[in-house]
Design an enzyme around this catalytic site. Sequence first.
Site, mmCIF file in Angstrom:
data_model
loop_
_atom_site.group_PDB
_atom_site.id
_atom_site.type_symbol
_atom_site.label_atom_id
_atom_site.label_comp_id
_atom_site.label_asym_id
_atom_site.label_seq_id
_atom_site.Cartn_x
_atom_site.Cartn_y
_atom_site.Cartn_z
ATOM 1 N N HIS A 35 10.347 -6.373 -3.576
ATOM 2 C CA HIS A 35 11.213 -5.484 -2.793
ATOM 3 C C HIS A 35 12.647 -6.006 -2.679
ATOM 4 C CE1 HIS A 35 12.446 -2.617 0.113
ATOM 5 N NE2 HIS A 35 12.697 -3.551 1.001
ATOM 6 N N ASP A 78 18.416 5.025 -2.001
ATOM 7 C CA ASP A 78 19.211 4.210 -1.072
ATOM 8 C C ASP A 78 19.985 3.158 -1.871
ATOM 9 O OD1 ASP A 78 17.332 2.229 -1.721
ATOM 10 O OD2 ASP A 78 16.138 2.630 0.062
ATOM 11 N N ASP A 133 12.448 4.491 -7.405
ATOM 12 C CA ASP A 133 12.365 3.535 -6.298
ATOM 13 C C ASP A 133 11.386 2.426 -6.671
ATOM 14 O OD1 ASP A 133 13.000 2.549 -3.833
ATOM 15 O OD2 ASP A 133 12.414 4.336 -2.712
ATOM 16 N N ASP A 148 -22.219 -8.631 5.571
ATOM 17 C CA ASP A 148 -21.290 -8.661 6.720
ATOM 18 C C ASP A 148 -19.849 -8.331 6.326
ATOM 19 O OD1 ASP A 148 -20.586 -10.882 5.275
ATOM 20 O OD2 ASP A 148 -20.950 -12.337 6.880
ATOM 21 N N GLY A 149 -19.633 -7.972 5.066
ATOM 22 C CA GLY A 149 -18.284 -7.572 4.648
ATOM 23 C C GLY A 149 -17.481 -8.705 4.042
ATOM 24 N N GLU A 150 -17.993 -9.940 4.124
ATOM 25 C CA GLU A 150 -17.278 -11.039 3.471
ATOM 26 C C GLU A 150 -17.427 -10.896 1.958
ATOM 27 O OE1 GLU A 150 -18.693 -14.684 5.196
ATOM 28 O OE2 GLU A 150 -17.672 -14.302 7.098
ATOM 29 N N LYS A 165 20.404 6.065 2.861
ATOM 30 C CA LYS A 165 19.211 6.175 3.704
ATOM 31 C C LYS A 165 19.286 5.233 4.900
ATOM 32 C CE LYS A 165 15.096 4.103 2.720
ATOM 33 N NZ LYS A 165 13.911 3.822 1.890
ATOM 34 N N ARG A 186 8.012 -5.961 2.421
ATOM 35 C CA ARG A 186 9.027 -5.228 3.178
ATOM 36 C C ARG A 186 9.274 -5.822 4.568
ATOM 37 N NH1 ARG A 186 7.529 0.839 2.505
ATOM 38 N NH2 ARG A 186 5.426 0.018 2.650
#
Length: 289
Positions: free
Chosen positions: A124, A164, A213, A34-36, A187, A91
């Site tokens: 960040h 930036d 960056d 089931d993706g677990e 930026k 972010r």
Amino acid sequence: MIVVSGTASRTLGRELASEMNAKLIEAEHKFWPDGEQIVRIPGDVKGETVVLVQTTHPDEKIIELFLLQDALRDAGVGKLITLVPYFGYARQDKRFNPGEPISAKTMARHIEMQSDEVITIDIHNKNELSYFTKPVISVSAMPEIGNYLKNLDHRKPDLIIAPDAGSIERAMVVAKIVGVDFDHLEKKRLSGDTVEIKLKKMDVSGKKIAIVDDVISTGGTILKASKPLKDQGARDIIAACVHGVFTNMADVKMRVCCDLVIASDTIESERTRISAAPAVAKYLRANGY
Ligand code: R5P
């Protein structure tokens, strides 16, 4: 000390164990139909100091991290240091619109819950460390980027550029190691995938430039930053980051605007050229591990 790695950070886990001369346990992981997810620590960690290495990107790696932390606690780990190489959601470090969460704070609260200490790499914005209530540090892999660029024979940059103001300090560190000047662009972020970079007259004609960056995500920042530099005669453009997220066709954009793109192993990709392990090992050793 034992280094335990999750599936998001196998390379960095290996590198860190080797730097620290520590035992490495690569946690087992699989998906149920089931993706677990289910994880397993195949080794004895009782009473040991463990550095658990797992980047929290993409989202399913966050669940894996929580399962690993719990598995280690249940196995009687002595001290659990959670190393989150790339701190996802960093972010979203403020409430940009009313009704939104401060996602970086959400992540901090949940990650620290089962940790005695948290280490991350080039977060960040360092102010986000205040969202933790337990000991936390952000170490920097910028010196590793500097060393890599310095040793690029004919490609060694003549000038380091921050795209930036937020990356000026990073550019400064790299420029000092490479032994060249640095500058920065201005930026403005218009949306999640659109940025505007103010044209700035710079003496870049014939120069080899490295734009550095913390993160390259959509590649929009690098694309916009490299255009005015190329227009003003820059010869070679290298994009170097610690965290190579590379989403939204970033790879295609990078090919158009850059001659070389490099990233560290905080997120594993085909652009990984640098390991952040020495930065983490330096911190651990300085703290007696
Ligand atoms: C922003 O302040 C960061 O330092 C990066 O410049 C930014 O996150 C890069 O994102 P993208 O590649 O999507 O422009």
